[in-house]
Design an enzyme around this catalytic site. Structure first.
Site, PDB file in Angstrom:
ATOM      1  N   SER A  18       0.807  -1.227   0.000  1.00 28.17           N
ATOM      2  CA  SER A  18       0.000   0.000   0.000  1.00 28.17           C
ATOM      3  C   SER A  18       0.836   1.271   0.000  1.00 28.17           C
ATOM      4  O   SER A  18       0.309   2.353  -0.268  1.00 28.17           O
ATOM      5  CB  SER A  18      -0.907   0.009   1.226  1.00 28.17           C
ATOM      6  OG  SER A  18      -0.120   0.126   2.412  1.00 28.17           O
ATOM      7  N   CYS A 107     -14.804  -3.567   1.699  1.00 30.48           N
ATOM      8  CA  CYS A 107     -13.623  -3.464   0.826  1.00 30.48           C
ATOM      9  C   CYS A 107     -12.721  -4.682   0.994  1.00 30.48           C
ATOM     10  O   CYS A 107     -12.183  -5.210   0.020  1.00 30.48           O
ATOM     11  CB  CYS A 107     -12.855  -2.193   1.129  1.00 30.48           C
ATOM     12  SG  CYS A 107     -11.351  -1.971   0.137  1.00 30.48           S
ATOM     13  N   CYS A 203     -10.052   5.570   3.134  1.00 28.43           N
ATOM     14  CA  CYS A 203      -8.846   6.011   2.426  1.00 28.43           C
ATOM     15  C   CYS A 203      -9.140   7.014   1.320  1.00 28.43           C
ATOM     16  O   CYS A 203      -8.375   7.952   1.115  1.00 28.43           O
ATOM     17  CB  CYS A 203      -8.119   4.801   1.861  1.00 28.43           C
ATOM     18  SG  CYS A 203      -9.098   3.803   0.712  1.00 28.43           S
TER      19      CYS A 203
END
Length: 382
Positions: A18, A107, A203
């Protein structure tokens, strides 16, 4: 996924990188254990015109720096369409229904352990790995998702919708590490993101005001703000923009003749489009003896026993586990009765069930039973 050291070298693993420190150290741990490691950076949200809100470019740069430092190949993929269709549409639908969803839970099921897993297998991987703090073990029947060594960082709450098929192809390399140790390892490796701040919230929203972001998709529908006694004390911008237990951003000052104390959202009167506030943090309207939940999911593929059964539960990340009794209603719903009343039970959020340190699964909260109303005395399975 449980892999022995003797088979690690023949296992090709793709790590979801990430740009943060957790996934970076996860990749390092797998390399150290002898896996054939590659990495994948996922872009899940298309940038808009607001500078500084979406950090995808900076995160990708950090991921590339980590991959270069560790000497592993970095793949990239854009899952923005999948995210919109599988996660964000549901997110908006829940807010339209005046509930408060948790998109990170969805998610994980739909993107990080479905679209990512499928893409990684297409690249020739045998397994995927992430920087989540969780642990996997196997008993005679199935894989078990369990609390990790760092109970403060444990993320099983966000992983409770995963199933056996997903877990069979997944590794959680950080299961026995604490966050301070993860940062120490990153510093020892000379990783530039060793001190990078943990991401918080959703996010794709970034640092912007959540209400302003939500207003792009949901119209403002102002209405009265009232006390539990029916006294009007202000005007809200739309019930969808508030959540049960919320204290900040209410726009309520002192009331002439009233006591000075914080205000909390206690209820939404949908019929009158009214937001109900209270001043006592443990006001009866904020406390619930139980709840009704929808679409229960069990990681093992079935409930841990015949209902009713006792277990532990949490209503939010990091909340101490709470003793409760779970009563099933067919396969599509369940009722939960708490030993001790719980504060700010919020429709749309997840209740996640545990036995000791094993995450059993969870369900979506539909409604709570206020301490001012009795919970059903008896549940008849449907």
């Amino acid at each position: 996924m449980i892999v022995t050291p003797s088979t690690a070298q023949s296992t090709r693993v793709i790590v979801g990188l990430s740009g943060g420190v957790d996934s970076a150290v996860a990749a390092h741990c797998l390399i150290k254990q002898g896996y054939a490691v590659e990495a994948l950076f996922m872009k899940n949200w298309e940038e808009d015109d607001d500078p500084g809100y979406c950090a995808a470019a900076a995160d990708l740069a950090d991921a590339r720096a980590v991959a270069d430092r560790l000497g592993i190949r970095l793949h990239t993929v854009n899952f923005a369409t999948e995210y919109w269709d599988r996660v964000f549409e549901s997110f908006l639908s829940e807010y339209r229904a005046l509930r408060t969803p948790n998109p990170d839970v969805l998610c994980n099921r739909e993107i990080k352990f479905a679209a990512f897993l499928e893409h990684a297998l297409g690249l020739g991987a045998q397994a995927i790995a992430t920087g989540h703090y969780a642990r996997l073990t196997r008993d005679a029947q199935c894989l078990q998702l369990r609390l990790c060594a760092d109970t403060d960082k444990d993320q099983t709450y966000f992983l409770h919708l995963l199933d056996q098929t997903q877990l069979e192809r997944t590794l959680f390399p950080l299961h026995d590490l604490t966050k301070p140790r993860v940062r120490q390892i990153a510093r020892e490796l000379g990783l530039a993101n060793a001190a990078k701040k943990d991401s918080t919230g959703i996010c794709f929203i970034g640092e912007r005001r959540f209400r302003d972001f939500l207003a792009r998709y949901l119209p403002r529908e102002p209405g009265p703000i009232e006390t539990a006694e029916g006294v009007r004390v202000g005007e809200h911008q739309g019930l969808a923009y508030y959540t049960i237990g919320q204290r900040q951003g209410l726009g309520i000052g002192g009331i002439p003749g009233g006591r000075e104390a914080p205000w909390f959202v206690a209820a939404k009167d949908i019929r009158r489009n009214a937001l109900i506030l209270v001043q006592d943090t443990n006001h009866p309207l904020l406390m619930s003896t139980g709840l009704a939940a929808l679409t229960p999911h069990w990681i093992a593929g079935k409930a841990p026993g015949e209902p009713p059964f006792r277990c532990l539960a949490r209503l939010r990340h990091r909340q101490p586990l709470q003793a409760c009794e779970v009563m099933a209603i067919g396969g599509s719903a369940c009722h939960v009765r708490f030993d001790v009343p719980q504060r700010a039970v919020t429709p749309g959020q997840s209740i996640v069930f545990y036995q000791d340190d094993t995450c059993l699964g969870g369900a979506i909260i539909d409604r709570a039973w206020s301490c001012r109303e009795p919970a059903p005395d008896q549940i008849t399975p449907g």
